[in-house]
Motif scaffolding. Structure first.
Motif, PDB file in Angstrom:
ATOM      1  N   GLN A  66       5.849  -2.475  -6.914  1.00  0.00           N
ATOM      2  CA  GLN A  66       4.723  -3.341  -7.261  1.00  0.00           C
ATOM      3  C   GLN A  66       3.559  -2.580  -7.908  1.00  0.00           C
ATOM      4  O   GLN A  66       2.557  -3.198  -8.270  1.00  0.00           O
ATOM      5  N   TRP A  68       1.363  -0.569  -6.586  1.00  0.00           N
ATOM      6  CA  TRP A  68       0.113  -0.681  -5.835  1.00  0.00           C
ATOM      7  C   TRP A  68      -0.741   0.559  -6.068  1.00  0.00           C
ATOM      8  O   TRP A  68      -0.224   1.680  -6.185  1.00  0.00           O
ATOM      9  N   HIS A  98       0.030  -9.635  -4.157  1.00  0.00           N
ATOM     10  CA  HIS A  98       0.532  -8.269  -4.259  1.00  0.00           C
ATOM     11  C   HIS A  98       1.987  -8.127  -3.815  1.00  0.00           C
ATOM     12  O   HIS A  98       2.508  -7.009  -3.747  1.00  0.00           O
ATOM     13  N   ALA A 100       5.426  -9.666  -5.060  1.00  0.00           N
ATOM     14  CA  ALA A 100       6.091 -10.494  -6.067  1.00  0.00           C
ATOM     15  C   ALA A 100       7.388 -11.089  -5.531  1.00  0.00           C
ATOM     16  O   ALA A 100       7.970 -10.597  -4.571  1.00  0.00           O
ATOM     17  N   ARG A 104      10.192  -5.743 -10.029  1.00  0.00           N
ATOM     18  CA  ARG A 104       9.789  -5.242 -11.341  1.00  0.00           C
ATOM     19  C   ARG A 104      10.784  -4.215 -11.859  1.00  0.00           C
ATOM     20  O   ARG A 104      11.094  -4.171 -13.040  1.00  0.00           O
TER      21      ARG A 104
END
Length: 154
Positions: A66, A68, A98, A100, A104
């Motif tokens: 993610q 972060w 935050h 998903a 990704r």
């Protein structure tokens, strides 16, 4: 085999971490307050230790996927320490978008850094990744057992 979404995986492990914290707290109440049994601490402590390690590993995987910021990742890891704080964390991360619903790094070529390539490779081979995650949790649990409890047992 399709891996669960980052959201589903994180929420599941964060909830399990809070449940095992509760079991450990109940065990500590039985051992130290009622002085009836220490079985709850043995079982709850072992379960909590295993799930704590799983929470840390899953947090690192989701953190990388993610993207972060360091602060968010460190706060998330730190919330595994106070009892039941992972419930607040998963709600905060989910509410603020935050976590998903898709990975990704699940597509080939999405990874640019070594940690991203590791997570991407795991997502492309979810069965093997699940096995490696279970083995990592078992090995880290073994190391923790070898080192001993966080407080003296006297």
């Amino acid at each position: 085999m399709t891996p669960p979404s980052p959201r589903r995986l994180f929420i599941t492990v964060a909830t399990a971490e809070a449940v095992t914290w509760s079991l450990l707290l109940i065990g500590m109440f039985l051992k130290y307050v009622t002085q009836t049994t220490e079985l709850g601490v043995r079982i709850g402590g072992m379960l909590h230790g295993v799930v704590f390690i799983a929470f840390v590993l899953v947090t690192l995987i989701v953190w990388v996927d993610q993207k972060w910021p360091t602060r968010r990742g460190l706060i998330t890891l730190a919330t595994a320490i106070p009892p039941l704080a992972t419930l607040w964390t998963e709600r905060w991360l989910d509410r603020d978008g935050h976590l998903a619903s898709t990975w990704r790094l699940g597509a080939k070529g999405a990874a640019t850094s070594p940690p991203e390539r590791l997570v991407s490779g795991a997502l492309l081979r979810p069965g093997l990744a699940a096995l490696v995650l279970v083995v990592a949790v078992a090995l880290l649990t073994g190391v923790a057992l070898f080192i001993g409890p966080p407080v003296p047992t006297s």
